[in-house]
Design an enzyme around this catalytic site. Structure first.
Site, PDB file in Angstrom:
ATOM      1  N   ASP A  53       0.888  -1.127  -0.001  1.00 43.18           N
ATOM      2  CA  ASP A  53      -0.067   0.136   0.007  1.00 43.18           C
ATOM      3  C   ASP A  53       0.894   1.358   0.076  1.00 43.18           C
ATOM      4  OD1 ASP A  53      -2.416  -1.638  -0.008  1.00 43.18           O
ATOM      5  OD2 ASP A  53      -2.631  -1.303   2.005  1.00 43.18           O
ATOM      6  N   LYS A 130     -13.952 -27.019 -13.076  1.00 43.63           N
ATOM      7  CA  LYS A 130     -14.991 -26.251 -13.938  1.00 43.63           C
ATOM      8  C   LYS A 130     -15.389 -25.274 -12.997  1.00 43.63           C
ATOM      9  CE  LYS A 130     -18.874 -26.230 -16.864  1.00 43.63           C
ATOM     10  NZ  LYS A 130     -19.526 -25.243 -16.300  1.00 43.63           N
ATOM     11  N   ARG A 151     -18.377 -13.396 -22.890  1.00 48.95           N
ATOM     12  CA  ARG A 151     -18.529 -14.507 -23.920  1.00 48.95           C
ATOM     13  C   ARG A 151     -19.670 -13.829 -25.071  1.00 48.95           C
ATOM     14  NH1 ARG A 151     -18.343 -20.006 -23.987  1.00 48.95           N
ATOM     15  NH2 ARG A 151     -18.692 -20.482 -21.558  1.00 48.95           N
ATOM     16  N   GLU A 191     -11.952 -17.882 -16.319  1.00 48.98           N
ATOM     17  CA  GLU A 191     -13.177 -17.407 -15.474  1.00 48.98           C
ATOM     18  C   GLU A 191     -13.108 -16.534 -14.406  1.00 48.98           C
ATOM     19  OE1 GLU A 191     -14.968 -19.830 -17.077  1.00 48.98           O
ATOM     20  OE2 GLU A 191     -16.971 -19.919 -15.593  1.00 48.98           O
ATOM     21  N   LYS A 312     -10.264 -31.757 -21.648  1.00 47.56           N
ATOM     22  CA  LYS A 312      -9.944 -31.528 -23.140  1.00 47.56           C
ATOM     23  C   LYS A 312      -8.863 -32.469 -23.588  1.00 47.56           C
ATOM     24  CE  LYS A 312     -10.785 -26.528 -22.255  1.00 47.56           C
ATOM     25  NZ  LYS A 312     -10.208 -25.248 -21.971  1.00 47.56           N
ATOM     26  N   CYS A 433     -51.030 -12.004  12.689  1.00 49.04           N
ATOM     27  CA  CYS A 433     -52.287 -11.163  13.356  1.00 49.04           C
ATOM     28  C   CYS A 433     -53.387 -12.244  14.233  1.00 49.04           C
ATOM     29  CB  CYS A 433     -53.265 -10.407  12.108  1.00 49.04           C
ATOM     30  SG  CYS A 433     -53.996 -11.625  11.074  1.00 49.04           S
TER      31      CYS A 433
HETATM   32 ZN   LIG Z   1     -52.458 -12.277   9.366  1.00 53.66          ZN
END
Ligand SMILES: [Zn+2]
Length: 706
Positions: A53, A130, A151, A191, A312, A433
């Site tokens: 830094d 992957k 891509r 990636e 591959k 409620c």
């Molecule tokens: Zn209610």
């Protein structure tokens, strides 16, 4: 003595400090690039964060004194990137193809045998994890990063160089080992992803800020890369690993031409480009399958999410001989692991009240890490589903998490059922409620219009992005405002006392499961008020949608707003009048009419007007005053793919104001399709039907003077 590690690792000795500022700048840049590489590629850091830094600050100061010597690949550019005003596109010199997926070992073996037959000889292949992220192409010219592109549709992608520069593990310059020439052009495919730790940290910050959490690391990575502000990219802690070859000119390593994929990976690392380091070269299908099975368990330990292995064929000559199909290379295949499942104990079931009064069961479980994230809750759908699977509290359940899907309870492990396991009874009263619950098929409802939980859900919908779009009012803050009585009605959102809001606290749970309480603060309180003031003018369509009236969704709210100049005209209309509106049938018309004239809604309208919220419909006048030269008047237009310069909602509103009907599907009635990158089936359908297709640039040009 073992031979000296003919190290792929670059010489890290520090140069002597120069006193001439220009030489010093070059020296600092080189040193910081090396430090970065040592940290991200070689895992052998040679300076502390504090030293890094300090040197970076020194370089920043020198660069601001010598602006003519700016360098887009200076290490300072990671922190000082400018906010962009959009994305341009680039055509990939080598298409970015996706790889065919397979889910079974038998398919993988069949692929291997097919390649062997086609080549007429045995071959070796490389299996590499992957990584679950977003594909990127990095272009280096003479060692300098010149372009980073997504891509896109495989042929054309978005240029996101300024954002990618902000990702610390992406090398800005290549650093080949001594004696190895720099390739004139090197395109690296790889990636970009959000490591598990970054994902958890970002979500913790979002929870604390009362913002909705990200559900899925890959989707948030894609969203982050499309941010216009590199500062956002940096803050999200994205990372990069290379795994592929793009357009490459003359790459050699220590005098040897690179002619296999495995050697290409080694060359990348030698040049300072990070790779997973986990690729394995396999000589046979059986060896490859054994690697995939071994890695199935090992992947859980990685600091990033991996959903399979890509296999591959190693030799580039073999790859060329097999070639590609229209969609994918024949020489590669991706083996995907099945969705991860884990057992855990279900400890309780809560019934959550939605904005329409629906009661949904949510399971709480002993925490378990699945597919890279900690899972504590899962969806149970409805009471009939709970009974069908015979799920009881105290049971050991199997939980599955696939991709972006919310974790699901798949089944109960009956062999582990304890004697005290309790069957689940549907609630007879609303947990919020206390009013009686109604059952309709498998669904349970609270029908109390004054239910606090319903109001909270309705209010969250009211202020959300697609509706009144009020910044700062995240779920946690809405809960806090309701709990403290600062919001009792929709209208209260517009008359909040900033000082009282600032003094409130909002709760959230941090990674360690601890509840953190924080003051909302002046800054957030003021931004809520500024945004609410702006939201007053959103107009009738957005207001109707925001109020969450049954059967009145986003599309029909617009249809009403096109039909009536304001709320009064709408309230004066009859059920029969409503039936004249496209797609509004008799039952829907009656239901909407009744709810609009209910005492609760009448009170809401009076209060909203008193708070200064507009009930006028700008869409009404717009459709009546379509510019005479609008090419869109009376046309049915479909938008597909990604728009870059304008967001989709703005494009829709613009088209509608110009007299177009914007439709979601392509048919013979479609007059025009506007297609951005990533357009798929709709574009294909348009081409099949011979419907004209424009790209975004044509659209922008057409609306320029309208
Ligand atoms: Zn209610």
């Amino acid at each position: 003595m073992p031979p000296a590690r003919e190290s792929l690792i670059y010489d890290v000795s520090m140069p002597a400090s120069a006193s001439d500022p220009i030489t010093r700048m070059t020296e600092l840049r080189t040193l910081l690039h090396r430090a970065n590489r040592a940290y991200y590629v070689d895992a052998a850091p040679f300076m502390s964060d504090a030293e890094f830094d300090a040197l970076l600050a020194e370089l920043q100061a020198l660069e601001s004194d010598h602006p003519l010597l700016a360098d887009p690949n200076s290490p300072t550019q990671r922190v000082g990137g400018e906010v962009a005003d959009g994305f341009t596109q680039v055509k990939h010199r080598v298409p970015m193809m996706s790889v065919d997926n397979t889910y079974s070992v038998a398919d993988l073996r069949a692929w291997w045998e097919r390649c062997e037959r086609a080549l007429g000889r045995p071959f070796a292949a490389v299996a590499d994890p992957k990584v679950d992220g977003v594909a990127i192409s990095l272009r280096y010219e003479h060692g300098q990063l010149t372009e980073a592109a997504t891509r896109g549709d495989g042929t054309t992608g978005d240029v996101v160089t300024h954002n990618v520069r902000a990702i610390a593990s992406v090398p800005l310059v290549l650093q080949p080992p001594a004696g190895t020439p720099m390739p004139p052009v090197l395109e690296v495919r790889g990636e970009i992803f959000m490591p598990v730790a970054s994902f958890e940290r970002v979500n913790e910050e979002r929870r604390n800020a009362g913002e909705p959490e990200f559900m899925n690391a890959r989707n948030s990575t894609a969203g982050t890369l499309k941010s216009l502000d590199p500062g956002v990219v940096r803050a999200r802690g994205l990372s990069f690993l290379a795994h592929g070859v793009g357009h490459v000119e003359d790459i050699a390593l220590r005098g040897h031409a690179v002619d296999t994929y495995h050697n290409f990976l080694l060359a990348l690392r030698a040049f300072g480009v990070p790779i997973s380091g986990l690729a394995v070269r396999c000589e046979s299908a059986e060896q490859c399958i054994a690697e995939i099975e071994r890695f199935a368990n090992a992947r859980a330990e990685l600091p990033y999410a991996v959903d399979g292995m890509v296999v591959k064929i190693d030799a580039f000559a073999d790859q060329r001989e097999l070639g590609v199909t229209a969609k994918a290379p024949r020489w590669a295949v991706a083996f995907k692991y099945p969705a991860e499942k884990k057992p855990t104990v279900l400890t309780r079931i809560d019934w959550q009240v939605g904005k329409g009064g629906t009661l949904t069961p949510r399971a709480s479980m002993e925490p378990v890490v699945i597919a890279g994230s900690k899972v504590q809750h899962a969806s149970l759908h409805n009471i009939d589903e709970i009974h069908r699977k015979d799920i009881r509290i105290g049971d050991t359940v199997i939980v599955e998490k696939a991709g972006e899907i919310i974790p699901q309870v798949v089944e109960v492990d009956l062999s582990k059922r304890p004697p005290h396991a309790t069957p689940v009874d549907p609630p007879t009263v609303c947990p919020s409620c206390g009013e009686a619950v109604t059952k309709e098929g498998p669904k349970l409802y609270c029908t109390n219009a004054a239910c606090p939980a319903q109001f909270s859900e309705r209010l969250k919908w009211f202020v959300a992005r697609g509706q009144m779009d009020i910044d700062g009012l995240g779920d946690k803050i809405v809960d806090a405002l309701i709990k403290d009585g600062l919001i009792k009605s929709f209208a209260d959102v517009f008359t909040l006392d900033a000082a009282k809001v600032a003094a409130l606290t909002s709760e959230s749970t941090n990674k360690a499961g601890k509840v953190v309480v924080r003051k909302i603060g002046d800054k957030t309180a003021q931004s809520i008020n500024a945004s609410a003031a702006e939201a007053k003018g959103r107009g009738l369509a957005r207001l109707l949608d925001a109020l969450g009236i049954s059967h009145l969704g986003t599309g029909s709210a617009k249809a009403f707003a096109r039909t009536y100049p304001d709320l009064d005209a709408m309230l004066a209309a009859s059920i029969e009048d409503f039936q004249q509106i496209p797609d509004i049938g008799e039952i829907t018309a009656a239901s909407i009419h009744a709810e609009l004239h209910s005492s609760a809604m009448q009170r809401a309208f009076t209060e909203l007007r008193a708070a200064g919220v507009s009930t006028v419909s700008p869409m009404y006048s717009a459709t009546r005053e379509v510019p005479a030269d609008s090419p869109f008047a009376g046309q049915t237009v479909v938008l597909t793919g990604e728009l870059v310069q304008m967001d989709r909602r703005a494009a829709m509103e613009k088209l509608e104001s110009l007299g177009a009907k914007v439709s979601g599907s392509v048919s013979k009635k479609t007059n025009l399709v506007i297609a951005g990158p990533g357009a798929g089936s709709k574009l294909a359908k348009a081409q099949e039907l011979g419907v004209p297709v424009w790209d975004e640039a044509q659209f922008m040009a057409a609306i320029k003077d309208l």
